[in-house]
Design a protein around this motif. Sequence first.
Motif, short mmCIF file in Angstrom:
data_model
loop_
_atom_site.label_atom_id
_atom_site.label_comp_id
_atom_site.label_asym_id
_atom_site.label_seq_id
_atom_site.Cartn_x
_atom_site.Cartn_y
_atom_site.Cartn_z
N LEU A 4 0.86 -1.19 0.00
CA LEU A 4 0.00 0.00 0.00
C LEU A 4 0.89 1.23 0.00
CD1 LEU A 4 -2.70 -1.11 2.57
CD2 LEU A 4 -3.08 -0.68 0.15
N GLU A 6 0.44 4.14 -0.84
CA GLU A 6 -0.19 5.37 -0.33
C GLU A 6 0.15 5.57 1.14
OE1 GLU A 6 -1.86 3.29 -2.20
OE2 GLU A 6 -3.02 4.40 -3.70
N LEU A 7 0.10 4.48 1.90
CA LEU A 7 0.32 4.62 3.34
C LEU A 7 1.80 4.80 3.66
CD1 LEU A 7 -2.19 1.97 4.74
CD2 LEU A 7 -2.49 4.44 4.45
N ARG A 10 3.04 8.31 2.51
CA ARG A 10 2.58 9.35 3.44
C ARG A 10 3.37 9.33 4.74
NH1 ARG A 10 -2.12 12.01 2.40
NH2 ARG A 10 -3.03 10.99 0.61
N ARG A 11 3.60 8.13 5.24
CA ARG A 11 4.36 7.96 6.49
C ARG A 11 5.79 8.50 6.29
NH1 ARG A 11 4.53 2.14 6.88
NH2 ARG A 11 2.26 2.32 6.89
N LEU A 78 -1.38 13.82 -2.91
CA LEU A 78 -0.40 12.93 -3.54
C LEU A 78 -0.99 12.14 -4.71
CD1 LEU A 78 0.82 13.45 -0.69
CD2 LEU A 78 1.62 11.09 -0.71
N LEU B 7 -8.49 5.21 0.60
CA LEU B 7 -7.34 5.38 -0.28
C LEU B 7 -7.78 5.79 -1.69
CD1 LEU B 7 -5.09 2.38 0.79
CD2 LEU B 7 -5.01 4.76 1.53
N ARG B 10 -9.12 9.43 -1.71
CA ARG B 10 -8.01 10.39 -1.62
C ARG B 10 -7.28 10.51 -2.96
NH1 ARG B 10 -6.41 12.30 3.27
NH2 ARG B 10 -7.57 11.14 4.81
N ARG B 11 -7.05 9.34 -3.57
CA ARG B 11 -6.36 9.31 -4.87
C ARG B 11 -7.18 10.06 -5.91
NH1 ARG B 11 -6.51 3.61 -6.00
NH2 ARG B 11 -5.36 3.43 -4.05
N ALA B 14 -6.92 13.88 -5.32
CA ALA B 14 -5.62 14.42 -5.75
C ALA B 14 -5.62 14.59 -7.27
CB ALA B 14 -4.48 13.51 -5.30
N HIS B 18 -5.52 18.16 -9.30
CA HIS B 18 -4.39 18.44 -10.19
C HIS B 18 -4.92 18.84 -11.57
CE1 HIS B 18 -1.11 16.00 -7.83
NE2 HIS B 18 -1.89 16.69 -7.03
N GLU C 6 -3.22 3.91 10.36
CA GLU C 6 -3.17 5.15 9.57
C GLU C 6 -4.57 5.58 9.12
OE1 GLU C 6 -1.08 2.70 9.02
OE2 GLU C 6 0.96 3.50 8.75
N LEU C 7 -5.35 4.60 8.70
CA LEU C 7 -6.67 4.94 8.19
C LEU C 7 -7.64 5.27 9.31
CD1 LEU C 7 -7.06 2.33 5.30
CD2 LEU C 7 -6.27 4.71 5.21
N ARG C 10 -6.73 8.67 10.96
CA ARG C 10 -7.14 9.79 10.11
C ARG C 10 -8.65 10.01 10.16
NH1 ARG C 10 -3.51 11.95 6.63
NH2 ARG C 10 -1.69 10.62 6.69
N LEU C 78 0.95 13.06 9.86
CA LEU C 78 0.87 12.17 11.02
C LEU C 78 2.03 11.19 11.09
CD1 LEU C 78 -2.11 13.16 10.67
CD2 LEU C 78 -2.84 10.88 11.35
N ALA C 79 2.69 11.16 12.22
CA ALA C 79 3.68 10.13 12.53
C ALA C 79 3.11 9.30 13.67
CB ALA C 79 5.01 10.75 12.91
#
Lengths: 141, 141, 141
Positions: A4, A6-7, A10-11, A78, B7, B10-11, B14, B18, C6-7, C10, C78-79
């Motif tokens: 993934l 995307e994750l 981002r991280r 992104l 996901l 979000r994609r 973006a 754009h 992460e998901l 968020r 986010l971390a």
Amino acid sequence: MTDLPELSVRRFYARQMHLLDDGDVTGWAQTFTETGSFASNAMPAAVAGRDAIAKAAGETTAALARDKLRRRHWIGMLAITAGDDDTVRVRSYALVIQTPIGGTPTVLASTTCDDLLVAHGDDWLVADRVIARDDLDGVSP
Amino acid sequence: MTDLPELSVRRFYARQMHLLDDGDVTGWAQTFTETGSFASNAMPAAVAGRDAIAKAAGETTAALARDKLRRRHWIGMLAITAGDDDTVRVRSYALVIQTPIGGTPTVLASTTCDDLLVAHGDDWLVADRVIARDDLDGVSP
Amino acid sequence: MTDLPELSVRRFYARQMHLLDDGDVTGWAQTFTETGSFASNAMPAAVAGRDAIAKAAGETTAALARDKLRRRHWIGMLAITAGDDDTVRVRSYALVIQTPIGGTPTVLASTTCDDLLVAHGDDWLVADRVIARDDLDGVSP
């Protein structure tokens, strides 16, 4: 490469920008490949290699400390394109928020960011970054 | 519909933004359904259908080019609610960052964005969008 | 705890900030644990417990309504660090965008946000939050 991106991408960006904004210029330089390149239409020439990237970031970090300014880099919106096995291209937007201690935050810059990332375990490194500030005409070197 | 709408949504946003910010108004219009609707409390009436959506975006794009302005649309803080099999509702925040070439970025608008998205393969299309600018009273048409 | 924090994290932040920005102070307080704590370097002391958190948010909400101001809280970059079985630590950036009705949006504050979240079903609650505004020196109480 991770399943993934995307994750993990981002991280990676969160960690990378925390390092920069916290002034950890050595850690920041380590998020690029050994020969990683950083170009911007605000710079006369691209900076290449971890030492040069650390040096450039160190100068900026020192100037911000001297002037009592804090910066936060936000990366978002992104669009990720898988390359060959262990690379991705990422087009994103960046905002640089600058706050003087005792003052008011401003949007210092709005940019696009075009990255070539290469897998590094389950994380990423920047092999090539091109920043284009919206307020400047012209392309990056 | 995709397994992880967070996901893919979000994609989608973006890519959609754009297209708009790059001035690809035909590509932008294709991110709406054929009869897709775009309403805003800044507009006297909703715009419906891809042709009308492309025309409205084309006028804005031409004005920005003439005035040497660049815009970046950020969508974030997504709250996604699954609808029937192939739809989701998304409430999000949007920021419009505007930068004059040679000038300073500003936050042109802060808005909420309420979308009805319909699945389109493993991607999405906007069937209905309602923008509410924070600086304006009143509801969208 | 969820497989993909992460998901879910968020999703939690989006919902939590919508509650705050919509003025649902009871709902906002419920996103903290019973004894949850909220500290900021802009406040003389930490606020602890849902009642106190609701009261503080209610005062702010009333002042914003009186002054015809709208706020949007953006959390990003986010971390996330997994703690023991049912907790995560999250360091993030926050932007507070404030728009007067009839006026122009501004970046009211740029902050870091350090959260200890505890799992609550497949969602999260804030056990401890520490906000550090970039414009202020000093640490949170």
